[in-house]
Design an enzyme around this catalytic site. Structure first.
Site, PDB file in Angstrom:
ATOM      1  N   LYS A  84       0.761  -1.510  -0.321  1.00 21.47           N
ATOM      2  CA  LYS A  84      -0.271   0.002   0.100  1.00 21.47           C
ATOM      3  C   LYS A  84       1.048   1.504   0.254  1.00 21.47           C
ATOM      4  CE  LYS A  84      -2.585   1.126   3.171  1.00 21.47           C
ATOM      5  NZ  LYS A  84      -4.026   1.194   4.289  1.00 21.47           N
ATOM      6  N   SER A 113      -3.427   2.660 -17.404  1.00 23.10           N
ATOM      7  CA  SER A 113      -2.967   2.704 -16.762  1.00 23.10           C
ATOM      8  C   SER A 113      -2.556   3.522 -15.699  1.00 23.10           C
ATOM      9  CB  SER A 113      -1.375   1.417 -16.925  1.00 23.10           C
ATOM     10  OG  SER A 113      -0.539   2.940 -17.106  1.00 23.10           O
ATOM     11  N   TYR A 134      -3.361  -1.095 -13.481  1.00 26.08           N
ATOM     12  CA  TYR A 134      -2.764  -1.279 -13.727  1.00 26.08           C
ATOM     13  C   TYR A 134      -1.027  -0.201 -13.381  1.00 26.08           C
ATOM     14  CZ  TYR A 134      -1.888  -1.056 -18.436  1.00 26.08           C
ATOM     15  OH  TYR A 134      -1.636  -0.396 -20.073  1.00 26.08           O
TER      16      TYR A 134
END
Length: 115
Positions: free
Chosen positions: A9, A25, A58
């Site tokens: 994270k 992305s 992504y």
């Protein structure tokens, strides 16, 4: 049985760019990616603290040391420059592994640098 846990994270990072005319992305400073173990093309979840938007995309490497966090393509509609987001990656593991696993978390400063 495999279960899914947060593995990485980047907590409360600032969006520095939003590029609508891009394939897709999120571009992330490579220093931030390395710090939490996110690799290029890994699936990440984005949570926008400013507007509540959530999305899955992504990661792609951004220039190291620049603090870049850029939402690309359709994701650019989910945040504005200056918004604060959380970037989360998940992993699958056995319940036994999960009991001792510790995620990698960073809390960047106002310039998206690791504190």
């Amino acid at each position: 049985m495999q279960i899914t846990l947060m593995k990485s994270k980047i907590h409360r990072v600032k969006v520095t760019q939003a590029e609508l005319n891009y394939v897709g992305s999120i571009t992330i400073d490579e220093d931030l990616m390395d710090a939490v173990g996110i690799i290029e093309n890994e699936q990440v979840h984005i949570v926008n603290n400013n507007n509540g938007e959530r999305l899955v995309t992504y990661a792609i490497k951004g220039e190291r040391g620049t603090g870049i966090v850029c939402l690309n393509g359709a994701a650019a509609r989910k945040a504005q420059v200056g918004d604060i987001i959380i970037i989360i990656a998940y992993g699958s593991m056995s319940e036994e592994e999960a009991r001792t696993f510790r995620p990698r978390v960073v809390f960047p400063d106002d310039n998206n640098r690791i504190v």
